[in-house]
Scaffold this active site. Structure first.
Site, short mmCIF file in Angstrom:
data_model
loop_
_atom_site.label_atom_id
_atom_site.label_comp_id
_atom_site.label_asym_id
_atom_site.label_seq_id
_atom_site.Cartn_x
_atom_site.Cartn_y
_atom_site.Cartn_z
N SER A 152 0.82 -1.20 0.00
CA SER A 152 0.00 0.00 0.00
C SER A 152 0.86 1.26 0.00
CB SER A 152 -0.98 -0.03 1.17
OG SER A 152 -2.11 0.77 0.89
N LYS A 204 -20.87 19.14 7.55
CA LYS A 204 -19.82 19.54 8.48
C LYS A 204 -19.52 18.46 9.51
CE LYS A 204 -16.82 22.34 10.23
NZ LYS A 204 -15.59 22.60 9.48
#
Length: 334
Positions: A152, A204
């Site tokens: 990765s 948010k």
């Protein structure tokens, strides 16, 4: 008849005399128990102090040794080795080493010795771009040597190198992105606690760990993951002198052994650290066994804690770390 003896070894009742009862001395206590406890405490303290001094001496020895060979004065041409171990959460230390060795005249090439499952998306990407920049500006070869794992984010970094070496049984690949966090809403409800959030903006508080994701929030986060995934694929393609179309079928998040990765074009050659070191020296025009320079080892454990080492902060979370509940994006093999 005298009174029968007590369990403590003296008469249960003091013998009578013409002048009344005679006071007997208090029973003797087993003082040896306290002596053993005291000796044990002293022994533990001695072991701790000895371990501190031994670790400190070893750390100073490594520091002196590594500083002497990494100072850049004399000694001939060398290959600098930068170790990338464990989960990558911070790019700063690796970037500083690359910058340092890029400026040292006697360092002719850099070898990244990798044993990592990846880490933070941004941190891995930052190191990738720094490797590319150092290669471009210093004109020094940079080679990756995968020890056990180079997956990765760690493979992301390796793909920026001139060559990638891996053992036959090394694990490489895992091109993909993962986003995760812990939802503890059920725990709060069990404890009869309430989370209060005041925000402005529909997304948010997306990813609030006290509640489930809404469909819109899930789509929002998936879009972020998809964008990072595309960046990952594109950068690996550039580093491996390939195309997005060729890397895409390999970007499934899975890993391969070094033996499997070679024909797939994910690595350049099979071999361990020594083979990679010799090859790196050869790329830099160094004949024979190249001299190796490294940076000082990091201090860990009790000595690091007592000496105020920055790495110790990762062992004991700070209040700000405990309060950080934002979802994380990772190039990480799990």
């Amino acid at each position: 008849m005298p009174p029968p003896p007590s369990p403590y070894g003296y008469p249960a009742q003091a013998p009578q005399t013409p002048y009344g009862y005679v006071a007997l001395p208090p029973p003797r206590r087993n003082g040896w128990i306290w002596a053993v406890v005291a000796i044990a405490i002293v022994g533990v303290v001695f072991i701790i102090v000895a371990a501190i001094f031994a670790s400190a001496f070893k750390s100073l020895s490594h520091e002196g040794e590594n500083n002497s060979i990494s100072s850049g004065f004399g000694g001939g041409d060398a290959v600098a080795v930068v170790e990338i171990n464990g989960v990558i959460l911070d790019a700063d230390k690796i970037d500083k080493q690359l910058e340092k060795f890029a400026k040292q005249d006697n360092v002719k090439a850099i070898l990244l010795r990798i044993n990592s499952p990846g880490g933070g998306a941004a941190a891995s990407q930052e190191v990738y771009h720094d490797v590319m920049r150092v290669r471009r500006e210093s004109h020094k070869p940079i080679v990756a040597s995968v020890e056990s794992v180079g997956a990765s984010g760690a493979y992301y970094i390796a793909s920026a190198c001139d060559k990638i070496y891996a053992n036959q049984a090394s694990v490489v690949g895992s091109i993909g992105v993962i986003m995760q966090w812990t939802n503890y809403g059920d725990l709060l409800r069990w404890a009869k606690m309430k989370n209060i959030t005041i925000s402005k903006g529909e997304l948010k508080d997306a990813g609030d760990p006290t509640r489930e994701l809404t469909p819109k929030e899930e789509a929002y986060f998936q879009g972020l993951v998809d964008n990072m995934y595309a960046q990952f694929v594109h950068d690996v393609a550039i580093g491996r002198h390939s195309t997005d179309a060729r890397i895409q079928p390999l970007a499934t998040g899975q890993v391969w052994t070094g033996e499997q990765a070679l024909p797939l074009g994910l690595i350049d050659s099979e071999g361990g650290y020594h083979e990679a070191l010799l090859a790196t020296g050869k790329l830099a025009g160094i004949s024979g066994e190249p001299k190796v320079v490294k940076t000082p080892r990091d201090k860990h454990g009790l000595v690091g804690l007592l000496s105020g080492d920055d790495d110790a902060e990762s062992l004991i979370p700070t209040p700000s770390q405990l309060l950080n509940r934002a979802p994380g994006f990772y190039f990480l093999w799990k």
